[in-house]
Design an enzyme around this catalytic site. Structure first.
Site, PDB file in Angstrom:
ATOM      1  N   TYR A 161      39.217  32.566  38.020  1.00  0.00           N
ATOM      2  CA  TYR A 161      37.923  32.876  38.645  1.00  0.00           C
ATOM      3  C   TYR A 161      38.129  33.332  40.100  1.00  0.00           C
ATOM      4  CZ  TYR A 161      33.796  31.961  41.459  1.00  0.00           C
ATOM      5  OH  TYR A 161      32.790  32.088  42.377  1.00  0.00           O
ATOM      6  N   ILE A 183      21.716  31.875  42.033  1.00  0.00           N
ATOM      7  CA  ILE A 183      21.571  32.477  43.361  1.00  0.00           C
ATOM      8  C   ILE A 183      20.699  33.736  43.275  1.00  0.00           C
ATOM      9  CG2 ILE A 183      22.815  33.415  45.354  1.00  0.00           C
ATOM     10  CD1 ILE A 183      25.257  31.697  44.396  1.00  0.00           C
ATOM     11  N   SER A 220      33.503  34.438  47.637  1.00  0.00           N
ATOM     12  CA  SER A 220      33.537  32.973  47.688  1.00  0.00           C
ATOM     13  C   SER A 220      34.558  32.497  48.705  1.00  0.00           C
ATOM     14  CB  SER A 220      33.919  32.459  46.297  1.00  0.00           C
ATOM     15  OG  SER A 220      34.244  31.095  46.348  1.00  0.00           O
ATOM     16  N   LYS A 238      37.586  37.102  42.297  1.00  0.00           N
ATOM     17  CA  LYS A 238      36.847  37.323  43.554  1.00  0.00           C
ATOM     18  C   LYS A 238      37.752  37.994  44.575  1.00  0.00           C
ATOM     19  CE  LYS A 238      32.949  35.709  42.363  1.00  0.00           C
ATOM     20  NZ  LYS A 238      31.905  36.689  42.077  1.00  0.00           N
ATOM     21  N   GLY A 269      43.851  21.321  41.932  1.00  0.00           N
ATOM     22  CA  GLY A 269      43.372  22.561  42.568  1.00  0.00           C
ATOM     23  C   GLY A 269      42.456  22.319  43.749  1.00  0.00           C
ATOM     24  N   ASN A 273      29.449  26.410  49.818  1.00  0.00           N
ATOM     25  CA  ASN A 273      29.025  25.654  48.619  1.00  0.00           C
ATOM     26  C   ASN A 273      27.504  25.630  48.475  1.00  0.00           C
ATOM     27  OD1 ASN A 273      31.829  24.806  49.151  1.00  0.00           O
ATOM     28  ND2 ASN A 273      31.478  23.429  47.441  1.00  0.00           N
TER      29      ASN A 273
HETATM   30  P1  NAD Z   1      24.992  32.175  37.587  1.00  0.00           P
HETATM   31  O1  NAD Z   1      25.911  32.020  36.423  1.00  0.00           O
HETATM   32  O2  NAD Z   1      23.808  31.313  37.656  1.00  0.00           O
HETATM   33  O3  NAD Z   1      24.518  33.711  37.695  1.00  0.00           O
HETATM   34  C1  NAD Z   1      25.327  34.776  37.288  1.00  0.00           C
HETATM   35  C2  NAD Z   1      24.509  35.637  36.337  1.00  0.00           C
HETATM   36  O4  NAD Z   1      25.291  36.753  35.906  1.00  0.00           O
HETATM   37  C3  NAD Z   1      24.056  34.890  35.094  1.00  0.00           C
HETATM   38  O5  NAD Z   1      22.653  35.029  34.955  1.00  0.00           O
HETATM   39  C4  NAD Z   1      24.807  35.579  33.955  1.00  0.00           C
HETATM   40  O6  NAD Z   1      24.055  35.584  32.758  1.00  0.00           O
HETATM   41  C5  NAD Z   1      25.023  36.961  34.523  1.00  0.00           C
HETATM   42  N1  NAD Z   1      26.186  37.693  33.987  1.00  0.00           N
HETATM   43  C6  NAD Z   1      27.470  37.274  33.863  1.00  0.00           C
HETATM   44  N2  NAD Z   1      28.225  38.255  33.355  1.00  0.00           N
HETATM   45  C7  NAD Z   1      27.420  39.324  33.163  1.00  0.00           C
HETATM   46  C8  NAD Z   1      27.631  40.640  32.650  1.00  0.00           C
HETATM   47  N3  NAD Z   1      28.823  41.053  32.232  1.00  0.00           N
HETATM   48  N4  NAD Z   1      26.557  41.486  32.598  1.00  0.00           N
HETATM   49  C9  NAD Z   1      25.330  41.083  33.019  1.00  0.00           C
HETATM   50  N5  NAD Z   1      25.073  39.848  33.486  1.00  0.00           N
HETATM   51  C10 NAD Z   1      26.113  38.982  33.561  1.00  0.00           C
HETATM   52  O7  NAD Z   1      25.883  32.025  38.901  1.00  0.00           O
HETATM   53  P2  NAD Z   1      25.426  31.891  40.417  1.00  0.00           P
HETATM   54  O8  NAD Z   1      25.773  30.529  40.873  1.00  0.00           O
HETATM   55  O9  NAD Z   1      24.044  32.401  40.589  1.00  0.00           O
HETATM   56  O10 NAD Z   1      26.463  32.879  41.101  1.00  0.00           O
HETATM   57  C11 NAD Z   1      26.165  34.231  41.380  1.00  0.00           C
HETATM   58  C12 NAD Z   1      27.413  34.908  41.916  1.00  0.00           C
HETATM   59  O11 NAD Z   1      27.873  34.213  43.078  1.00  0.00           O
HETATM   60  C13 NAD Z   1      28.584  34.888  40.933  1.00  0.00           C
HETATM   61  O12 NAD Z   1      29.300  36.108  41.042  1.00  0.00           O
HETATM   62  C14 NAD Z   1      29.433  33.749  41.440  1.00  0.00           C
HETATM   63  O13 NAD Z   1      30.792  33.889  41.087  1.00  0.00           O
HETATM   64  C15 NAD Z   1      29.221  33.859  42.936  1.00  0.00           C
HETATM   65  N6  NAD Z   1      29.465  32.597  43.639  1.00  0.00           N
HETATM   66  C16 NAD Z   1      28.806  31.475  43.249  1.00  0.00           C
HETATM   67  C17 NAD Z   1      29.049  30.271  43.897  1.00  0.00           C
HETATM   68  C18 NAD Z   1      28.347  29.011  43.463  1.00  0.00           C
HETATM   69  O14 NAD Z   1      28.758  27.927  43.861  1.00  0.00           O
HETATM   70  N7  NAD Z   1      27.276  29.069  42.674  1.00  0.00           N
HETATM   71  C19 NAD Z   1      29.965  30.230  44.953  1.00  0.00           C
HETATM   72  C20 NAD Z   1      30.600  31.397  45.343  1.00  0.00           C
HETATM   73  C21 NAD Z   1      30.351  32.592  44.679  1.00  0.00           C
HETATM   74  C1  UD1 Z   2      34.343  24.790  43.361  1.00  0.00           C
HETATM   75  C2  UD1 Z   2      35.483  25.683  43.001  1.00  0.00           C
HETATM   76  C3  UD1 Z   2      35.361  26.981  43.775  1.00  0.00           C
HETATM   77  C4  UD1 Z   2      34.007  27.626  43.502  1.00  0.00           C
HETATM   78  C5  UD1 Z   2      32.896  26.634  43.824  1.00  0.00           C
HETATM   79  C6  UD1 Z   2      31.551  27.157  43.442  1.00  0.00           C
HETATM   80  C7  UD1 Z   2      37.335  24.256  42.313  1.00  0.00           C
HETATM   81  C8  UD1 Z   2      38.708  23.782  42.650  1.00  0.00           C
HETATM   82  N1  UD1 Z   2      36.754  25.026  43.238  1.00  0.00           N
HETATM   83  O1  UD1 Z   2      34.408  24.521  44.759  1.00  0.00           O
HETATM   84  O2  UD1 Z   2      36.394  27.871  43.401  1.00  0.00           O
HETATM   85  O3  UD1 Z   2      33.840  28.795  44.299  1.00  0.00           O
HETATM   86  O4  UD1 Z   2      33.110  25.423  43.096  1.00  0.00           O
HETATM   87  O5  UD1 Z   2      31.428  27.295  42.062  1.00  0.00           O
HETATM   88  O6  UD1 Z   2      36.811  23.959  41.257  1.00  0.00           O
HETATM   89  N2  UD1 Z   2      33.512  16.461  43.389  1.00  0.00           N
HETATM   90  C9  UD1 Z   2      33.536  15.143  42.961  1.00  0.00           C
HETATM   91  N3  UD1 Z   2      33.006  14.854  41.752  1.00  0.00           N
HETATM   92  C10 UD1 Z   2      32.445  15.802  40.933  1.00  0.00           C
HETATM   93  C11 UD1 Z   2      32.418  17.123  41.385  1.00  0.00           C
HETATM   94  C12 UD1 Z   2      32.971  17.423  42.608  1.00  0.00           C
HETATM   95  O7  UD1 Z   2      34.043  14.278  43.669  1.00  0.00           O
HETATM   96  O8  UD1 Z   2      31.995  15.453  39.822  1.00  0.00           O
HETATM   97  C13 UD1 Z   2      34.052  16.783  44.722  1.00  0.00           C
HETATM   98  C14 UD1 Z   2      35.197  17.776  44.728  1.00  0.00           C
HETATM   99  O9  UD1 Z   2      36.420  17.127  44.566  1.00  0.00           O
HETATM  100  C15 UD1 Z   2      35.015  18.433  46.097  1.00  0.00           C
HETATM  101  C16 UD1 Z   2      33.503  18.395  46.322  1.00  0.00           C
HETATM  102  O10 UD1 Z   2      33.003  17.384  45.456  1.00  0.00           O
HETATM  103  O11 UD1 Z   2      35.637  17.657  47.089  1.00  0.00           O
HETATM  104  C17 UD1 Z   2      32.815  19.710  45.982  1.00  0.00           C
HETATM  105  O12 UD1 Z   2      33.175  20.097  44.666  1.00  0.00           O
HETATM  106  P1  UD1 Z   2      32.487  21.323  43.921  1.00  0.00           P
HETATM  107  O13 UD1 Z   2      31.019  21.194  44.009  1.00  0.00           O
HETATM  108  O14 UD1 Z   2      33.095  21.428  42.561  1.00  0.00           O
HETATM  109  O15 UD1 Z   2      32.877  22.575  44.818  1.00  0.00           O
HETATM  110  P2  UD1 Z   2      34.335  23.087  45.302  1.00  0.00           P
HETATM  111  O16 UD1 Z   2      35.426  22.315  44.695  1.00  0.00           O
HETATM  112  O17 UD1 Z   2      34.299  23.169  46.783  1.00  0.00           O
END
Ligand code: NAD
Ligand code: UD1
Length: 338
Positions: A150, A12, A125, A154, A295, A180
């Protein structure tokens, strides 16, 4: 504005850098590259047309290192992405997750305060709602019980940030609750690059489509949803990136505390996503129905009206754009950044 972007080399963060540059901001990245590579920043630089993105390879828990970054730059705001995010891993390694996500943020906030930077946008999240008591979810929906460390980090960090802002109203804190995120930049040169077997749906689908995995396991088809599979609010990562630019405007107007759902407001089932992906990209995605994943919840999508009303933000891209761009990234980069 001059922005510190923690975790800016990640999925992101890298997309957000592009939107920050497009909006005329300056961004400096701090990342320990635990879950990312410098290659993403090289590619971002190419997209935005600069020689390089200013970057410090640093762990945000390294207080002395972070102090020296703040000594070298006057930041107007921090966008705080850095954190560990794998749900399953967090269950196996709770201490590592609590330590990295909580302590990293504590050090960051303290150093920010020491240097008079009291503006932060935090990556939260939808997971903080647990099993939500209302659908679509508004920001008034009470937070729920997170089923994994995790999610707990958050939820707890949201409370920490609220308390910091309450104690000192000079702080402006924006909590963005992402739904998502999927998709990738339209260039197809940056995208999500999971290590090992993907946990999340879209990277699994793209790896099946590219031939790296045999078939998708659909986790349960007996939920109380139209087709029995889980329903989620998928959002294009470029839309999500733009939400941060809109949040910066709110910060510039001294918004105090702001909490926003960042999603499209539309719920799509697992099979809706598979079908859209197959239709848009003309590729096969074989799947088998598997048991429910522990979960998981049945349905999770938001009402994003508050972000529209107060941030002037709304999602532009639909599920077909997300499927097209996820595939464009995967097929051009079957092994990610390697
Ligand atoms: P990502 O893992 O691609 O990016 C996170 C970055 O943080 C990585 O580059 C990692 O190397 C760096 N990092 C981790 N710990 C660190 C530390 N202690 N010091 C410096 N750098 C550090 O993840 P993302 O998908 O880009 O997510 C970004 C943020 O959004 C995260 O906080 C994640 O929890 C949150 N988030 C992501 C999702 C998702 O689905 N991707 C959903 C909700 C929230
Ligand atoms: C998950 C995390 C959530 C996190 C988010 C982004 C869990 C329980 N929740 O959300 O905390 O913030 O990712 O990192 O892990 N699915 C399949 N097959 C797969 C993968 C997923 O059927 O191989 C389904 C899941 O059951 C769900 C949907 O696809 O219904 C989305 O799953 P996913 O992409 O993992 O996201 P979340 O579960 O919503």
């Amino acid at each position: 504005m001059k922005i510190l972007v923690t975790g800016g080399a990640g999925y992101i963060g890298s997309h957000t850098l592009i939107e920050l540059y497009a909006a005329g901001h300056t961004a400096i990245v701090v990342d320990n590259l635990y879950n990312s590579s410098k290659e993403s920043l090289r590619r971002v630089a190419k997209i935005v047309g600069v020689d390089e993105i200013p970057f410090y390879e640093l762990d945000i828990r390294d207080r002395a290192g972070l102090e020296s970054v703040f000594a070298a730059h006057h930041f107007d705001c921090c966008i705080h992405f850095a954190g560990l995010k794998a749900v399953g891993e967090s269950v196996e390694k709770p201490l590592e997750y609590y330590e990295n996500n909580m302590n990293g943020t504590f050090v960051l906030l303290d150093v920010m305060r020491n240097h008079g930077c009291k503006n932060i946008i935090f990556s939260s999240s939808a997971t903080v709602y647990g099993d939500p008591v209302e659908i679509p979810i508004t920001e008034n929906c009470p937070k729920g019980k997170c089923t994994n460390p995790y999610g707990q980090t958050k939820s707890m960090l949201e409370e920490v940030l609220k308390d910091v802002q309450k104690a000192d109203p000079e702080w402006n804190v924006v909590l963005l609750r992402y739904f998502n995120p999927i998709g990738a930049h339209c260039s197809g040169t940056i995208g999500e690059n999971p290590n090992g077997i993907p946990n999340n749906l879209m990277p699994y689908i793209t790896q099946v489509a590219v031939g790296k995995r045999k078939e998708l396991g659909v986790f349960g088809n007996d939920y109380d949803t139209p087709d029995g599979t889980g329903v989620r609010d998928y959002i294009h990562v470029v839309d999500l990136a733009n939400a941060h630019v809109c949040a910066l405007r709110a910060i510039a107007q001294k918004c105090g505390l702001g909490i926003y759902n960042i999603g499209t407001g539309h719920g799509y089932s697992v099979l809706d996503v598979v079908n859209a992906f197959v239709k848009v990209n003309g590729v096969e995605v074989p799947y088998v129905i598997k048991p429910r994943r522990p979960g998981d919840i049945a349905t999770c999508y938001c009402n994003p009206a508050k972000a529209k009303a107060e941030l002037g933000w709304e999602a532009k891209y639909g599920i077909e754009d997300m499927c097209r761009d996820s595939w464009n990234w995967q097929k051009n980069n079957p092994d990610g950044y390697q």
